[in-house]
Design a protein around this motif. Structure first.
Motif, PDB file in Angstrom:
ATOM      1  N   MET A   1      21.011  35.836  34.518  1.00  0.00           N
ATOM      2  CA  MET A   1      22.303  36.292  33.997  1.00  0.00           C
ATOM      3  C   MET A   1      23.422  35.635  34.791  1.00  0.00           C
ATOM      4  O   MET A   1      23.430  35.673  36.014  1.00  0.00           O
ATOM      5  N   TRP A   2      24.366  35.002  34.069  1.00  0.00           N
ATOM      6  CA  TRP A   2      25.445  34.302  34.754  1.00  0.00           C
ATOM      7  C   TRP A   2      26.423  35.290  35.367  1.00  0.00           C
ATOM      8  O   TRP A   2      26.505  36.449  34.968  1.00  0.00           O
ATOM      9  N   ASN A   3      27.163  34.812  36.352  1.00  0.00           N
ATOM     10  CA  ASN A   3      28.150  35.664  36.999  1.00  0.00           C
ATOM     11  C   ASN A   3      29.348  35.872  36.070  1.00  0.00           C
ATOM     12  O   ASN A   3      29.854  34.949  35.436  1.00  0.00           O
ATOM     13  N   VAL A   4      29.778  37.098  35.962  1.00  0.00           N
ATOM     14  CA  VAL A   4      30.908  37.446  35.104  1.00  0.00           C
ATOM     15  C   VAL A   4      31.995  38.040  35.981  1.00  0.00           C
ATOM     16  O   VAL A   4      31.751  38.985  36.718  1.00  0.00           O
ATOM     17  N   THR A   5      33.176  37.481  35.903  1.00  0.00           N
ATOM     18  CA  THR A   5      34.305  38.039  36.652  1.00  0.00           C
ATOM     19  C   THR A   5      35.283  38.653  35.667  1.00  0.00           C
ATOM     20  O   THR A   5      35.138  39.799  35.277  1.00  0.00           O
ATOM     21  N   ASP A   6      36.281  37.872  35.278  1.00  0.00           N
ATOM     22  CA  ASP A   6      37.284  38.393  34.350  1.00  0.00           C
ATOM     23  C   ASP A   6      37.394  37.531  33.102  1.00  0.00           C
ATOM     24  O   ASP A   6      38.403  37.562  32.408  1.00  0.00           O
ATOM     25  N   GLN A   7      36.320  36.770  32.790  1.00  0.00           N
ATOM     26  CA  GLN A   7      36.363  35.868  31.648  1.00  0.00           C
ATOM     27  C   GLN A   7      35.067  35.897  30.860  1.00  0.00           C
ATOM     28  O   GLN A   7      34.006  36.228  31.378  1.00  0.00           O
ATOM     29  N   VAL A   8      35.179  35.539  29.580  1.00  0.00           N
ATOM     30  CA  VAL A   8      34.030  35.417  28.691  1.00  0.00           C
ATOM     31  C   VAL A   8      33.837  33.940  28.384  1.00  0.00           C
ATOM     32  O   VAL A   8      34.755  33.270  27.886  1.00  0.00           O
ATOM     33  N   PHE A   9      32.676  33.411  28.703  1.00  0.00           N
ATOM     34  CA  PHE A   9      32.395  31.993  28.466  1.00  0.00           C
ATOM     35  C   PHE A   9      32.022  31.780  27.005  1.00  0.00           C
ATOM     36  O   PHE A   9      31.104  32.405  26.480  1.00  0.00           O
ATOM     37  N   LEU A  10      32.744  30.879  26.324  1.00  0.00           N
ATOM     38  CA  LEU A  10      32.525  30.627  24.903  1.00  0.00           C
ATOM     39  C   LEU A  10      31.752  29.340  24.645  1.00  0.00           C
ATOM     40  O   LEU A  10      30.963  29.253  23.705  1.00  0.00           O
ATOM     41  N   GLY A  11      32.008  28.321  25.439  1.00  0.00           N
ATOM     42  CA  GLY A  11      31.363  27.037  25.225  1.00  0.00           C
ATOM     43  C   GLY A  11      32.159  25.947  25.909  1.00  0.00           C
ATOM     44  O   GLY A  11      33.044  26.226  26.727  1.00  0.00           O
ATOM     45  N   SER A  12      31.867  24.712  25.585  1.00  0.00           N
ATOM     46  CA  SER A  12      32.573  23.567  26.182  1.00  0.00           C
ATOM     47  C   SER A  12      33.251  22.760  25.086  1.00  0.00           C
ATOM     48  O   SER A  12      32.691  22.585  23.992  1.00  0.00           O
ATOM     49  N   SER A  13      34.454  22.269  25.410  1.00  0.00           N
ATOM     50  CA  SER A  13      35.227  21.522  24.427  1.00  0.00           C
ATOM     51  C   SER A  13      35.008  20.027  24.584  1.00  0.00           C
ATOM     52  O   SER A  13      34.669  19.532  25.657  1.00  0.00           O
ATOM     53  N   GLU A  19      32.907  13.567  24.980  1.00  0.00           N
ATOM     54  CA  GLU A  19      32.088  14.238  25.985  1.00  0.00           C
ATOM     55  C   GLU A  19      32.485  15.715  26.058  1.00  0.00           C
ATOM     56  O   GLU A  19      33.639  16.077  25.862  1.00  0.00           O
ATOM     57  N   PHE A  20      31.500  16.608  26.340  1.00  0.00           N
ATOM     58  CA  PHE A  20      31.773  18.038  26.474  1.00  0.00           C
ATOM     59  C   PHE A  20      31.890  18.359  27.966  1.00  0.00           C
ATOM     60  O   PHE A  20      30.893  18.527  28.649  1.00  0.00           O
ATOM     61  N   LEU A  21      33.109  18.395  28.454  1.00  0.00           N
ATOM     62  CA  LEU A  21      33.318  18.588  29.885  1.00  0.00           C
ATOM     63  C   LEU A  21      34.135  19.843  30.213  1.00  0.00           C
ATOM     64  O   LEU A  21      33.917  20.461  31.241  1.00  0.00           O
ATOM     65  N   ARG A  22      35.056  20.218  29.346  1.00  0.00           N
ATOM     66  CA  ARG A  22      35.947  21.344  29.625  1.00  0.00           C
ATOM     67  C   ARG A  22      35.316  22.639  29.112  1.00  0.00           C
ATOM     68  O   ARG A  22      34.988  22.756  27.925  1.00  0.00           O
ATOM     69  N   LYS A  23      35.163  23.602  29.973  1.00  0.00           N
ATOM     70  CA  LYS A  23      34.599  24.894  29.570  1.00  0.00           C
ATOM     71  C   LYS A  23      35.710  25.809  29.059  1.00  0.00           C
ATOM     72  O   LYS A  23      36.785  25.890  29.652  1.00  0.00           O
ATOM     73  N   GLU A  24      35.413  26.505  27.951  1.00  0.00           N
ATOM     74  CA  GLU A  24      36.397  27.375  27.306  1.00  0.00           C
ATOM     75  C   GLU A  24      36.028  28.839  27.544  1.00  0.00           C
ATOM     76  O   GLU A  24      34.867  29.234  27.372  1.00  0.00           O
ATOM     77  N   TYR A  25      37.043  29.604  27.923  1.00  0.00           N
ATOM     78  CA  TYR A  25      36.842  31.021  28.235  1.00  0.00           C
ATOM     79  C   TYR A  25      37.842  31.885  27.452  1.00  0.00           C
ATOM     80  O   TYR A  25      38.885  31.397  27.022  1.00  0.00           O
ATOM     81  N   MET A  26      37.479  33.130  27.327  1.00  0.00           N
ATOM     82  CA  MET A  26      38.406  34.148  26.832  1.00  0.00           C
ATOM     83  C   MET A  26      38.651  35.134  27.959  1.00  0.00           C
ATOM     84  O   MET A  26      37.702  35.647  28.558  1.00  0.00           O
ATOM     85  N   SER A  27      39.903  35.396  28.254  1.00  0.00           N
ATOM     86  CA  SER A  27      40.236  36.329  29.324  1.00  0.00           C
ATOM     87  C   SER A  27      39.951  37.765  28.881  1.00  0.00           C
ATOM     88  O   SER A  27      40.394  38.194  27.809  1.00  0.00           O
ATOM     89  N   LEU A  28      39.190  38.489  29.703  1.00  0.00           N
ATOM     90  CA  LEU A  28      38.932  39.902  29.390  1.00  0.00           C
ATOM     91  C   LEU A  28      40.219  40.712  29.342  1.00  0.00           C
ATOM     92  O   LEU A  28      40.332  41.678  28.581  1.00  0.00           O
ATOM     93  N   ARG A  29      41.179  40.302  30.113  1.00  0.00           N
ATOM     94  CA  ARG A  29      42.442  41.034  30.172  1.00  0.00           C
ATOM     95  C   ARG A  29      43.165  41.018  28.832  1.00  0.00           C
ATOM     96  O   ARG A  29      43.888  41.946  28.498  1.00  0.00           O
ATOM     97  N   TYR A  30      42.947  39.927  28.060  1.00  0.00           N
ATOM     98  CA  TYR A  30      43.638  39.800  26.779  1.00  0.00           C
ATOM     99  C   TYR A  30      42.703  39.982  25.590  1.00  0.00           C
ATOM    100  O   TYR A  30      43.078  39.708  24.450  1.00  0.00           O
ATOM    101  N   ALA A  31      41.501  40.468  25.836  1.00  0.00           N
ATOM    102  CA  ALA A  31      40.550  40.681  24.741  1.00  0.00           C
ATOM    103  C   ALA A  31      40.975  41.832  23.838  1.00  0.00           C
ATOM    104  O   ALA A  31      40.547  41.913  22.686  1.00  0.00           O
ATOM    105  N   ASN A  32      41.821  42.741  24.364  1.00  0.00           N
ATOM    106  CA  ASN A  32      42.303  43.830  23.525  1.00  0.00           C
ATOM    107  C   ASN A  32      43.494  43.394  22.663  1.00  0.00           C
ATOM    108  O   ASN A  32      44.084  44.217  21.964  1.00  0.00           O
ATOM    109  N   ARG A  33      43.858  42.095  22.727  1.00  0.00           N
ATOM    110  CA  ARG A  33      44.876  41.553  21.830  1.00  0.00           C
ATOM    111  C   ARG A  33      44.239  41.076  20.526  1.00  0.00           C
ATOM    112  O   ARG A  33      44.864  40.355  19.753  1.00  0.00           O
TER     113      ARG A  33
END
Length: 540
Positions: A1-13, A19-33
């Motif tokens: 299980m990967w480490n989870v802090t305050d972000q949700v990992f979606l994939g790489s852009s 090339e797929f180098l940049r990882k894309e996240y969703m902030s948990l703080r703004y998930a209720n938006r």
């Protein structure tokens, strides 16, 4: 299980050099938006929903989602290392890529593939029930009167038989009720009763009754801090789209009414996925759309994030679409004018990326690819990125029947909702009142018959005269005749008075008692408060 802090990992852009180098996240703080997941059939929406649910669960956030195809149940089982999954993980540089099972609670309105999930007629309220039965404005007005009478008279509407009994009561007393609550047309009443029969044939009777769902049971976490993933078995429910959408809308309304204000928490209290969201808005009246918009706008302050999942962004009204800050857009086709418009709308809602044209890219995305834009610091939408969505850690595909039963057996709500409860409610109360009224009428009729028989005897009873009275003369005889005639008329007046009282006129005491009872009932009715979507607010 990967480490989870305050972000949700979606994939790489993907970068300009492919090339797929940049990882894309969703902030948990703004998930209720809130959020939106769209795309044509077969482009990867279900997998996106699955990986989002997994990530929220790992972050300790409970999730509710509907399994409309039957293939989301695999989230309760540990994934298997398959070549295409390992290849995807390697491409997006997901290291380590670990498999795990997640804590799942299965629900089913029909109680077949999950624990039964119910509410009561009173709790749902007239607005959503009118939508469920597809009533006209006039018929909805009569239904509102029915709920008002139930609230005023303290009648519990738990299931369909309670509502049917109340409608029969209203029909039998339509004239009196119309004077106090407004016109009750027999045609509208009949249409509502026919709609109830249709609901029963479509299986809605399974949804109404007790024990009703406790919202807290959807917001469970495990001892090790994982959020429960509540999966609604909806493959059979989807055969009745109106019941499906109304149920989810009721559930959203319950969350809004019951949960306290929390402002903007570090992570949501619950994330709610509304799959096949177009069913919610199809043929919905303007007032309902406005209320849905209001709920979506305000429910984030309760810590609830709502993600609409649908094929086309045009399925969601613009007023609601503007509230959805996190976007995952899978491929769309652009063959027809409407499809071309949908692609244009989707492209224009993203913050532009100078490296590619969003309109053209949407039509060329591969399976598992999506245009992703999430909220960044201060709630500002991020630049749209072409992203390859990460592979799930749980199983792709459905559980076997035996596996599902085992999960249900060890569920934290096992046995809590399985047996129905049928306590005294409107059906029994109205039945008792009708029986008491019939018995009272029978006793009154017996008293009237006894009174008439007594009057007949009194009418022909003459006073006794002493024939041996020496003072008897003709004048006395005339006087006695006058008194006798007067006595003959008096019993007739007593009988008339008795009949007038028994015909329904109230005495002063009866009127005072009825006024007091109505006053108490009105105060009880005012204590019942309904929310934005008409569902019953608890604790008032």
């Amino acid at each position: 299980m990967w480490n989870v802090t305050d972000q949700v990992f979606l994939g790489s852009s993907r970068t300009p050099d492919d090339e797929f180098l940049r990882k894309e996240y969703m902030s948990l703080r703004y998930a209720n938006r809130h959020g939106l997941v769209t795309g044509a059939t077969g482009t990867g929406k279900t997998v996106s929903l699955q990986i989002l649910a997994e990530s929220f669960s790992n972050a300790g956030v409970p999730v509710f989602c509907a399994d409309v195809k039957g293939d989301l149940s695999g989230i309760a089982a540990k994934g298997e290392a398959k070549d295409f999954l390992l290849k995807r993980a390697n491409t997006i540089q997901l290291d380590p890529y670990e498999f795990q099972e997640f804590p799942v609670i299965f629900w089913d309105l029909f109680g077949e593939k999950g624990h039964p999930i119910r509410t009561t007629i009173s709790e749902m309220g007239p607005l959503l029930l009118s939508r469920l039965m597809n009533l006209t404005d006039a018929q909805e007005g009569v239904l509102n009167i029915a709920f008002e009478i139930a609230d005023d008279d303290g009648l519990l509407l738990l299931d369909l038989k309670d509502l049917r009994a109340l409608l029969v009561h209203i029909g039998e007393n339509a004239k009196e009720i119309s004077r106090e609550y407004g016109n009750v047309h027999s045609s509208s009443l009949g249409a509502i009763q026919r709609s109830l029969l249709v609901l029963e044939r479509e299986g809605a009777e399974f949804f109404f009754g007790e024990p009703a769902l406790h919202i807290s049971d959807l917001m469970r976490t495990t001892r090790d801090g994982l959020g429960a993933i509540n999966v609604l078995a909806a493959d059979k429910l989807m055969m009745n789209p109106r019941l499906y959408s109304t149920f989810l809308l009721w559930l959203l309304s319950e969350l809004f009414e019951e949960l306290p204000e929390v402002g903007d928490p570090d992570k949501p209290k619950l994330v709610f996925f509304f799959d096949e969201a177009h069913l919610l808005f199809d043929d919905a009246p303007k007032i309902l759309i406005e209320r849905i918009e209001q709920v979506v706008k305000l429910i984030r302050s309760k810590g609830v994030g709502v993600f609409f999942v649908t094929q086309n962004p045009l399925d969601v009204p613009e007023t609601v679409l503007s509230q959805l800050g996190n976007r995952v857009q899978h491929a769309l086709r652009a063959y027809t004018p409407r499809e071309q418009k949908a692609v244009k709308v989707a492209a224009e809602t993203f913050r532009p990326n100078l490296d590619f044209d969003a309109y053209e890219t949407i039509t060329t995305l591969g399976v598992g690819e999506a245009l992703v834009s999430t909220l960044e610091d201060k709630g500002i939408p991020g630049v749209v990125q072409r992203t390859l969505i990460r592979p799930p850690s749980s199983r792709l595909g459905p559980l076997e029947d035996g596996e599902r039963k085992d999960v249900m057996k060890h569920s934290p709500v096992a046995g809590q909702y399985d047996e129905t409860i049928d306590r005294v409610s409107a059906f029994e109360m109205l039945e008792k009142r009708a029986k008491e009224a019939a018995e009272a009428e029978e006793r009154e009729q017996e008293r009237e018959e006894a009174g008439e028989h007594s009057d007949r005897r009194t009418r022909w009873t003459l006073p006794d005269f002493d024939d041996d009275d020496d003072d008897y003369d003709d004048d006395d005889d005339d006087d006695r005749r006058r008194r006798t005639k007067s006595r003959k008329r008096k019993p007739s007046r007593r009988k008339s008075s008795r009949r007038r009282r028994s015909s329904g006129r109230q005495t002063v005491a009866e009127a005072a008692a009825k006024s007091l009872a109505r006053s108490v009932s009105s105060q009880l009715g005012r204590a019942l408060v309904r929310g934005i979507l008409g569902s019953l607010k608890k604790g008032f």
